[in-house]
Design an enzyme around this catalytic site. Structure first.
Site, PDB file in Angstrom:
ATOM      1  N   SER A 108      -8.190  -2.230  -2.560  1.00 28.64           N
ATOM      2  CA  SER A 108      -8.921  -0.955  -2.412  1.00 28.64           C
ATOM      3  C   SER A 108     -10.084  -0.888  -3.392  1.00 28.64           C
ATOM      4  O   SER A 108     -11.176  -0.428  -3.040  1.00 28.64           O
ATOM      5  CB  SER A 108      -7.992   0.236  -2.646  1.00 28.64           C
ATOM      6  OG  SER A 108      -7.147   0.388  -1.546  1.00 28.64           O
ATOM      7  N   TYR A 143      -2.142  -0.428   8.893  1.00 29.94           N
ATOM      8  CA  TYR A 143      -3.223  -1.343   9.270  1.00 29.94           C
ATOM      9  C   TYR A 143      -3.463  -1.302  10.777  1.00 29.94           C
ATOM     10  O   TYR A 143      -2.600  -0.868  11.539  1.00 29.94           O
ATOM     11  CB  TYR A 143      -2.862  -2.783   8.870  1.00 29.94           C
ATOM     12  CG  TYR A 143      -2.952  -3.032   7.395  1.00 29.94           C
ATOM     13  CD1 TYR A 143      -4.187  -3.200   6.786  1.00 29.94           C
ATOM     14  CD2 TYR A 143      -1.810  -3.099   6.611  1.00 29.94           C
ATOM     15  CE1 TYR A 143      -4.283  -3.430   5.427  1.00 29.94           C
ATOM     16  CE2 TYR A 143      -1.892  -3.337   5.241  1.00 29.94           C
ATOM     17  CZ  TYR A 143      -3.135  -3.504   4.658  1.00 29.94           C
ATOM     18  OH  TYR A 143      -3.228  -3.739   3.319  1.00 29.94           O
ATOM     19  N   ASP A 175      -3.861  -1.389  -6.802  1.00 32.55           N
ATOM     20  CA  ASP A 175      -4.376  -1.842  -5.519  1.00 32.55           C
ATOM     21  C   ASP A 175      -5.787  -2.448  -5.641  1.00 32.55           C
ATOM     22  O   ASP A 175      -6.800  -1.771  -5.462  1.00 32.55           O
ATOM     23  CB  ASP A 175      -4.356  -0.650  -4.559  1.00 32.55           C
ATOM     24  CG  ASP A 175      -4.700  -1.039  -3.140  1.00 32.55           C
ATOM     25  OD1 ASP A 175      -5.129  -2.185  -2.913  1.00 32.55           O
ATOM     26  OD2 ASP A 175      -4.567  -0.179  -2.257  1.00 32.55           O
ATOM     27  N   GLN A 228      -0.589   2.537  -6.000  1.00 29.20           N
ATOM     28  CA  GLN A 228      -2.020   2.820  -5.818  1.00 29.20           C
ATOM     29  C   GLN A 228      -2.864   2.363  -7.000  1.00 29.20           C
ATOM     30  O   GLN A 228      -3.964   1.849  -6.834  1.00 29.20           O
ATOM     31  CB  GLN A 228      -2.233   4.317  -5.580  1.00 29.20           C
ATOM     32  CG  GLN A 228      -2.584   4.599  -4.144  1.00 29.20           C
ATOM     33  CD  GLN A 228      -2.573   6.068  -3.799  1.00 29.20           C
ATOM     34  OE1 GLN A 228      -2.378   6.925  -4.670  1.00 29.20           O
ATOM     35  NE2 GLN A 228      -2.770   6.358  -2.538  1.00 29.20           N
ATOM     36  N   ARG A 241       0.850  -1.191   0.000  1.00 26.88           N
ATOM     37  CA  ARG A 241       0.000   0.000   0.000  1.00 26.88           C
ATOM     38  C   ARG A 241       0.891   1.248   0.000  1.00 26.88           C
ATOM     39  O   ARG A 241       0.937   1.991   0.975  1.00 26.88           O
ATOM     40  CB  ARG A 241      -0.898  -0.050   1.211  1.00 26.88           C
ATOM     41  CG  ARG A 241      -2.315  -0.425   0.884  1.00 26.88           C
ATOM     42  CD  ARG A 241      -2.806  -1.707   0.996  1.00 26.88           C
ATOM     43  NE  ARG A 241      -4.158  -1.693   0.457  1.00 26.88           N
ATOM     44  CZ  ARG A 241      -5.256  -1.826   1.192  1.00 26.88           C
ATOM     45  NH1 ARG A 241      -5.192  -2.008   2.454  1.00 26.88           N
ATOM     46  NH2 ARG A 241      -6.446  -1.806   0.612  1.00 26.88           N
TER      47      ARG A 241
HETATM   48  P1  NAD Z   1      -8.889  -3.166   6.559  1.00 25.51           P
HETATM   49  O1  NAD Z   1      -9.854  -3.771   5.611  1.00 25.51           O
HETATM   50  O2  NAD Z   1      -7.695  -3.943   6.990  1.00 25.51           O
HETATM   51  O3  NAD Z   1      -9.707  -2.748   7.899  1.00 25.51           O
HETATM   52  C1  NAD Z   1     -10.819  -1.891   7.836  1.00 25.51           C
HETATM   53  C2  NAD Z   1     -10.775  -0.882   8.970  1.00 25.51           C
HETATM   54  O4  NAD Z   1     -11.119  -1.533  10.192  1.00 25.51           O
HETATM   55  C3  NAD Z   1      -9.433  -0.211   9.193  1.00 25.51           C
HETATM   56  O5  NAD Z   1      -9.590   1.178   9.083  1.00 25.51           O
HETATM   57  C4  NAD Z   1      -9.062  -0.639  10.600  1.00 25.51           C
HETATM   58  O6  NAD Z   1      -8.335   0.369  11.308  1.00 25.51           O
HETATM   59  C5  NAD Z   1     -10.416  -0.870  11.224  1.00 25.51           C
HETATM   60  N1  NAD Z   1     -10.401  -1.697  12.447  1.00 25.51           N
HETATM   61  C6  NAD Z   1      -9.647  -2.791  12.732  1.00 25.51           C
HETATM   62  N2  NAD Z   1      -9.912  -3.230  13.977  1.00 25.51           N
HETATM   63  C7  NAD Z   1     -10.858  -2.396  14.496  1.00 25.51           C
HETATM   64  C8  NAD Z   1     -11.548  -2.340  15.736  1.00 25.51           C
HETATM   65  N3  NAD Z   1     -11.305  -3.201  16.725  1.00 25.51           N
HETATM   66  N4  NAD Z   1     -12.452  -1.369  15.919  1.00 25.51           N
HETATM   67  C9  NAD Z   1     -12.713  -0.457  14.944  1.00 25.51           C
HETATM   68  N5  NAD Z   1     -12.100  -0.449  13.742  1.00 25.51           N
HETATM   69  C10 NAD Z   1     -11.183  -1.411  13.528  1.00 25.51           C
HETATM   70  O7  NAD Z   1      -8.418  -1.723   6.061  1.00 25.51           O
HETATM   71  P2  NAD Z   1      -8.147  -1.215   4.588  1.00 25.51           P
HETATM   72  O8  NAD Z   1      -9.365  -0.610   4.028  1.00 25.51           O
HETATM   73  O9  NAD Z   1      -7.492  -2.304   3.820  1.00 25.51           O
HETATM   74  O10 NAD Z   1      -7.093  -0.039   4.869  1.00 25.51           O
HETATM   75  C11 NAD Z   1      -5.952  -0.295   5.692  1.00 25.51           C
HETATM   76  C12 NAD Z   1      -4.943   0.839   5.604  1.00 25.51           C
HETATM   77  O11 NAD Z   1      -4.337   0.899   4.325  1.00 25.51           O
HETATM   78  C13 NAD Z   1      -5.534   2.204   5.830  1.00 25.51           C
HETATM   79  O12 NAD Z   1      -4.595   2.945   6.578  1.00 25.51           O
HETATM   80  C14 NAD Z   1      -5.653   2.780   4.476  1.00 25.51           C
HETATM   81  O13 NAD Z   1      -5.674   4.194   4.474  1.00 25.51           O
HETATM   82  C15 NAD Z   1      -4.376   2.246   3.884  1.00 25.51           C
HETATM   83  N6  NAD Z   1      -4.381   2.256   2.420  1.00 25.51           N
HETATM   84  C16 NAD Z   1      -3.289   2.811   1.766  1.00 25.51           C
HETATM   85  C17 NAD Z   1      -3.265   2.822   0.376  1.00 25.51           C
HETATM   86  C18 NAD Z   1      -2.089   3.399  -0.362  1.00 25.51           C
HETATM   87  O14 NAD Z   1      -1.366   4.206   0.160  1.00 25.51           O
HETATM   88  N7  NAD Z   1      -1.864   2.953  -1.587  1.00 25.51           N
HETATM   89  C19 NAD Z   1      -4.299   2.257  -0.331  1.00 25.51           C
HETATM   90  C20 NAD Z   1      -5.386   1.705   0.362  1.00 25.51           C
HETATM   91  C21 NAD Z   1      -5.390   1.695   1.748  1.00 25.51           C
END
Ligand code: NAD
Length: 378
Positions: free
Chosen positions: A131, A226, A128, A125, A120
C-alpha cells in the site's frame, strides 16, 4: 540478533531502512549492521547510520554476521548461495518473477519473509508495504502525466480565453488508483474511473471521481478484496466502454492488477489510435504485462502522438520518502517478531507471520504463495 541492511543493485535507489527507522530498530534491542553505501540512492550517508546506532561494514561481513537480512528486492546473482541456513531474509518477493530464487532459498533452508504477502487485515495495516509503494506510484503517476501533457490540468479563465480542465481516466481504483484520483482532482482535472469491484464505488465518489460501472463483473468474496479474472463477454463490454471514455480523455492512469496473474488488457491499440494526439497514458501495471496493449515496461513509446509510459519504478524514483515508508512498515513488522528483551522469534501461529513467511524450515509456508505458485495446498 543482528539485522543487516543490504545495498540494492540494478538501479534500485531505495534502501530497506533509512537512519531514522534504523534508530527505531536499535530501540527494539536489535543490533544493526549496514552495508557501506546502502543509503546512497536515498540520500542517507554511512555517518548518519552510525549516528543512529548502527555499525557499517562490507557486504561479505554483513551477510556473514547478520541473522536477519533486510532488503527491498531479492538479492540478485549468486548471493543466495552464500546466505547461510537459518538466515531470515525480509524482501519484496514478487513470487512469480522470483520463483526460482525462492526455490533456491527453500532448498538452502533459508526463511523468506515476503513483504508483499503481508495479509491485508486491519492489524497489519501499519506493515503494508504494498500500500505504501502504491501510494507513491499513484501520486507520481499523476505528476508525470501533468508534466508530459501539453495542456493544463485545471480549468483556466483568463484574458486569453477559457481553457477546459483536463479529463483523466483511471483504470483500477485500488490503493494507487485512489491516490491518483485524489491527486488529479487536487490539480483540477475531471476524473472518471473504472473498476471491477463495486465496493470502491463510494470511495471513488467521495474523492470527486465519477465511477463508470460495467454490468456483469465477476467478484469473489474469497479473493480477499482483490479482483478476479473476468469473462470474455465482460472484457469485451468493458473494452468498448473504455474506448468510448478514452477518446474523450487527455490522460489515462492504468493501475488494474490481478495478484499472481498477467494484468488485464483494457486499452487496445485501436483505442490509442482514437485518442487525441498529445494525450498521455501512464501504465503502472507495466511490469505485469501492462493494461495497454502498446505498453513497453520501463520505457515510454509514442504512437499517433500519444505518449505511453510503462512505469513500475516510481517508488525507486521517490527513493527518500518511499524508503522512509518502507522502513516504517518493516520496523512495525519486526516489532511483532521481537520480544521485550530484544530477542527475535518466529511465531507461525500469528496469522501475519504465517501469511508473510514464504519459505521456512525447507517448506513452502504461506498459503498465498502456494496459491500463486500453484503448489499443492496442505
Ligand atoms: P491491485 O493493485 O491488486 O489492483 C488495482 C485495482 O485494479 C483493484 O482495485 C482491482 O479491483 C482493479 N482491477 C483489476 N482488474 C480490473 C479490470 N479488469 N478492470 C478494472 N479494474 C480492475 O489492488 P490493491 O491496490 O493492492 O488493493 C487490493 C485490495 O486490497 C483492495 O480491496 C484494497 O482496498 C485492499 N486493501 C486492504 C488493506 C487492509 O485492509 N489492510 C490495505 C490495502 C489494500
Amino acid at each position: 540478533m543482528i539485522a543487516g541492511i543490504l545495498k540494492e543493485s540494478g538501479g534500485e535507489k531505495r534502501v530497506a531502512l533509512l537512519p531514522g527507522e534504523t534508530a527505531l530498530l536499535v530501540k527494539l534491542g536489535l543490533k544493526v549492521l549496514v552495508e557501506a553505501g546502502a543509503g546512497e540512492g536515498a540520500f542517507a550517508s554511512d555517518g548518519q547510520y552510525v549516528a543512529a546506532g548502527a555499525a557499517v561494514a562490507g557486504r561479505n561481513e554483513v551477510i556473514r554476521e547478520a541473522g536477519l537480512l533486510l532488503t527491498v528486492n531479492p538479492p540478485a546473482g549468486e548471493d543466495i548461495m552464500v546466505f547461510r541456513e537459518g538466515q531470515v531474509i525480509f524482501t519484496v518477493l514478487d513470487p512469480v518473477t522470483n520463483r526460482e530464487w525462492l526455490e533456491k532459498a527453500r532448498a538452502r533452508n533459508l526463511s523468506v519473509m515476503a513483504l508483499d504477502l503481508v495479509p491485508r487485515i486491519t492489524r497489519a495495516q501499519s506493515m503494508d508495504i504494498l500500500s505504501s509503494m502504491a501510494t507513491v506510484s499513484g501520486y507520481k503517476a499523476v505528476l508525470e502525466a501533468a508534466s508530459l501533457l501539453p495542456r493544463f490540468f485545471p480549468m483556466f479563465m483568463s484574458a486569453a480565453g477559457t481553457i477546459k480542465p483536463a479529463r483523466v481516466l483511471i483504470l483500477g481504483a485500488g490503493v494507487a488508483g485512489l491516490q491518483a484520483i485524489a491527486m488529479a482532482r487536487k490539480l483540477g482535472a475531471v476524473v472518471e474511473v473504472f473498476d471491477v469491484r463495486s465496493a470502491v464505488k463510494d470511495e471513488v465518489k467521495s474523492l470527486g471521481g465519477k465511477f463508470i460501472e460495467v454490468e456483469g463483473a465477476r467478484e469473489d468474496a474469497a479473493a480477499g478484496g482483490y479482483a478476479v479474472e473476468q469473462s470474455e463477454e465482460f472484457r469485451k463490454k468493458q473494452q468498448e466502454l473504455i474506448q468510448e471514455r478514452a477518446s474523450a480523455a487527455d490522460v489515462i492512469i492504468a493501475t488494474a492488477q490481478i495478484p499472481g496473474r498477467k494484468a488485464p488488457v483494457l486499452v487496445l491499440k485501436e483505442t490509442v489510435e482514437r485518442m487525441r494526439p498529445g494525450s498521455v497514458i501512464i501504465d503502472l501495471a507495466a511490469s505485469s504485462g501492462g493494461n495497454c496493449e502498446l505498453t513497453e515496461n520501463g520505457t515510454a513509446v509514442i504512437t499517433n502522438g500519444v505518449t505511453i509510459a510503462g512505469r513500475s519504478d516510481y517508488p525507486s524514483v521517490m527513493s527518500a520518502d518511499a524508503s522512509k515508508m518502507f522502513g516504517n512498515n518493516l520496523v512495525n513488522l519486526l516489532r511483532i517478531m521481537t520480544d521485550s528483551k530484544g530477542d527475535f522469534r518466529i511465531d507461525l501461529t500469528d496469522e501475519i507471520i504465517a501469511g508473510t513467511m514464504a519459505v521456512h524450515g525447507g517448506e513452502y509456508q504461506s498459503q498465498r504463495v502456494k496459491q500463486i505458485l500453484d503448489i499443492k495446498l496442505t
